[in-house]
Design a protein around this motif. Sequence first.
Motif, PDB file in Angstrom:
ATOM      1  N   ILE A   1      -3.315   4.595 -13.350  1.00  0.00           N
ATOM      2  CA  ILE A   1      -1.952   4.694 -12.777  1.00  0.00           C
ATOM      3  C   ILE A   1      -1.418   3.267 -12.600  1.00  0.00           C
ATOM      4  O   ILE A   1      -1.355   2.746 -11.480  1.00  0.00           O
ATOM      5  CB  ILE A   1      -1.968   5.427 -11.404  1.00  0.00           C
ATOM      6  CG1 ILE A   1      -2.830   6.692 -11.423  1.00  0.00           C
ATOM      7  CG2 ILE A   1      -0.524   5.754 -10.972  1.00  0.00           C
ATOM      8  CD1 ILE A   1      -2.247   7.832 -12.256  1.00  0.00           C
ATOM      9  N   PRO A   2      -1.039   2.602 -13.696  1.00  0.00           N
ATOM     10  CA  PRO A   2      -0.664   1.188 -13.580  1.00  0.00           C
ATOM     11  C   PRO A   2       0.727   0.958 -12.993  1.00  0.00           C
ATOM     12  O   PRO A   2       1.644   1.743 -13.214  1.00  0.00           O
ATOM     13  CB  PRO A   2      -0.688   0.707 -15.041  1.00  0.00           C
ATOM     14  CG  PRO A   2      -0.363   1.932 -15.836  1.00  0.00           C
ATOM     15  CD  PRO A   2      -0.980   3.085 -15.097  1.00  0.00           C
ATOM     16  N   VAL A   3       0.826  -0.147 -12.267  1.00  0.00           N
ATOM     17  CA  VAL A   3       2.126  -0.681 -11.841  1.00  0.00           C
ATOM     18  C   VAL A   3       2.145  -2.151 -12.261  1.00  0.00           C
ATOM     19  O   VAL A   3       1.272  -2.926 -11.848  1.00  0.00           O
ATOM     20  CB  VAL A   3       2.319  -0.575 -10.312  1.00  0.00           C
ATOM     21  CG1 VAL A   3       3.529  -1.402  -9.864  1.00  0.00           C
ATOM     22  CG2 VAL A   3       2.501   0.875  -9.889  1.00  0.00           C
ATOM     23  N   ALA A   4       3.097  -2.524 -13.109  1.00  0.00           N
ATOM     24  CA  ALA A   4       3.237  -3.934 -13.499  1.00  0.00           C
ATOM     25  C   ALA A   4       3.930  -4.639 -12.342  1.00  0.00           C
ATOM     26  O   ALA A   4       5.071  -4.328 -12.004  1.00  0.00           O
ATOM     27  CB  ALA A   4       4.076  -4.038 -14.768  1.00  0.00           C
ATOM     28  N   THR A   5       3.204  -5.562 -11.722  1.00  0.00           N
ATOM     29  CA  THR A   5       3.706  -6.154 -10.473  1.00  0.00           C
ATOM     30  C   THR A   5       4.169  -7.588 -10.700  1.00  0.00           C
ATOM     31  O   THR A   5       3.429  -8.400 -11.268  1.00  0.00           O
ATOM     32  CB  THR A   5       2.585  -6.122  -9.409  1.00  0.00           C
ATOM     33  OG1 THR A   5       2.138  -4.769  -9.269  1.00  0.00           O
ATOM     34  CG2 THR A   5       3.090  -6.635  -8.068  1.00  0.00           C
TER      35      THR A   5
ATOM     36  N   LEU B   1      17.953  -4.515  -0.089  1.00  0.00           N
ATOM     37  CA  LEU B   1      19.074  -4.750  -1.014  1.00  0.00           C
ATOM     38  C   LEU B   1      19.258  -6.212  -1.433  1.00  0.00           C
ATOM     39  O   LEU B   1      19.507  -6.477  -2.620  1.00  0.00           O
ATOM     40  CB  LEU B   1      20.379  -4.188  -0.422  1.00  0.00           C
ATOM     41  CG  LEU B   1      21.587  -4.201  -1.364  1.00  0.00           C
ATOM     42  CD1 LEU B   1      21.312  -3.426  -2.650  1.00  0.00           C
ATOM     43  CD2 LEU B   1      22.826  -3.634  -0.664  1.00  0.00           C
ATOM     44  N   PRO B   2      19.123  -7.190  -0.527  1.00  0.00           N
ATOM     45  CA  PRO B   2      19.304  -8.580  -0.977  1.00  0.00           C
ATOM     46  C   PRO B   2      18.357  -8.957  -2.129  1.00  0.00           C
ATOM     47  O   PRO B   2      18.735  -9.722  -3.016  1.00  0.00           O
ATOM     48  CB  PRO B   2      19.001  -9.409   0.277  1.00  0.00           C
ATOM     49  CG  PRO B   2      19.300  -8.491   1.417  1.00  0.00           C
ATOM     50  CD  PRO B   2      18.926  -7.116   0.934  1.00  0.00           C
ATOM     51  N   VAL B   3      17.154  -8.419  -2.127  1.00  0.00           N
ATOM     52  CA  VAL B   3      16.215  -8.685  -3.232  1.00  0.00           C
ATOM     53  C   VAL B   3      16.621  -7.856  -4.461  1.00  0.00           C
ATOM     54  O   VAL B   3      16.715  -8.377  -5.580  1.00  0.00           O
ATOM     55  CB  VAL B   3      14.759  -8.355  -2.817  1.00  0.00           C
ATOM     56  CG1 VAL B   3      13.814  -8.451  -4.007  1.00  0.00           C
ATOM     57  CG2 VAL B   3      14.319  -9.312  -1.711  1.00  0.00           C
TER      58      VAL B   3
ATOM     59  N   GLY C   1      10.233 -11.209  -6.731  1.00  0.00           N
ATOM     60  CA  GLY C   1      10.462 -11.593  -8.139  1.00  0.00           C
ATOM     61  C   GLY C   1      11.362 -10.619  -8.893  1.00  0.00           C
ATOM     62  O   GLY C   1      11.018 -10.162  -9.992  1.00  0.00           O
ATOM     63  N   ALA C   2      12.510 -10.344  -8.318  1.00  0.00           N
ATOM     64  CA  ALA C   2      13.391  -9.304  -8.870  1.00  0.00           C
ATOM     65  C   ALA C   2      13.883  -9.636 -10.282  1.00  0.00           C
ATOM     66  O   ALA C   2      14.005  -8.749 -11.135  1.00  0.00           O
ATOM     67  CB  ALA C   2      14.573  -9.091  -7.934  1.00  0.00           C
TER      68      ALA C   2
ATOM     69  N   ALA D   1      11.426  -1.748  -5.640  1.00  0.00           N
ATOM     70  CA  ALA D   1      11.319  -2.863  -4.695  1.00  0.00           C
ATOM     71  C   ALA D   1      11.007  -2.303  -3.315  1.00  0.00           C
ATOM     72  O   ALA D   1      11.737  -1.447  -2.809  1.00  0.00           O
ATOM     73  CB  ALA D   1      12.638  -3.636  -4.654  1.00  0.00           C
ATOM     74  N   ALA D   2       9.908  -2.772  -2.729  1.00  0.00           N
ATOM     75  CA  ALA D   2       9.565  -2.287  -1.386  1.00  0.00           C
ATOM     76  C   ALA D   2       8.729  -3.334  -0.665  1.00  0.00           C
ATOM     77  O   ALA D   2       8.037  -4.138  -1.289  1.00  0.00           O
ATOM     78  CB  ALA D   2       8.788  -0.969  -1.468  1.00  0.00           C
ATOM     79  N   GLY D   3       8.839  -3.304   0.654  1.00  0.00           N
ATOM     80  CA  GLY D   3       8.083  -4.242   1.476  1.00  0.00           C
ATOM     81  C   GLY D   3       7.031  -3.534   2.309  1.00  0.00           C
ATOM     82  O   GLY D   3       6.846  -2.326   2.223  1.00  0.00           O
TER      83      GLY D   3
END
Length: 164
Positions: free
Chosen positions: A108-112, A14-16, A117-118, A63-65
């Motif tokens: 299957i793209p993910v723009a990272t 959540l903080p991010v 970098g929220a 957002a995931a770590g």
Amino acid sequence: MKKVAVIMGSDSDLPVAEKALEVLEELNIPYVVHVYSAHRTPEEVRQFAEGAAENGFGVIICAAGMAAHLAGAFAANCVLPVIGIPVGGGSLGGMDALLSTVMMPSGIPVATVAIDGAKNAVYLAAEILAVGDEALQQRLLALRRAASAAVLEKDKKIFEKFVK
Ligand code: RP5
């Protein structure tokens, strides 16, 4: 206007994620927020992704770590643009999440964005939505102008402080 979905893998992200919400507010973009996990709640991830376009979403931000497969799981289950925020911290400092998010297979793209970098995730989402939204494009341009003015103001102060 299309909505943005902000999904985080755990409430510990959540903080991010909150930094993303601030920019969504600033740009006046409608959004919803969920905690869904690629590993702990895969069925909810699939259902949300499959219904997202029909439910009025234009972009999904995840957002995931750690072993950050959340954005990839969303991308696997819909054809909306998915933006991944690798969340830092942990014993590998976010490199684990960065590589897990960015190294997607072809098709299957993910723009990272950058680790934590929220804000850029939302600016990118806004730019995607602004392709069909002139008012949002103008809000983005106004923010760019304000950011430029702020830098030039700092330049002026630093220049004056050190001039000989
Ligand atoms: C990931 O594991 C989450 O996105 C979070 O960044 C990390 C740790 O999750 P918790 O153990 O704090 O729930 O799936």
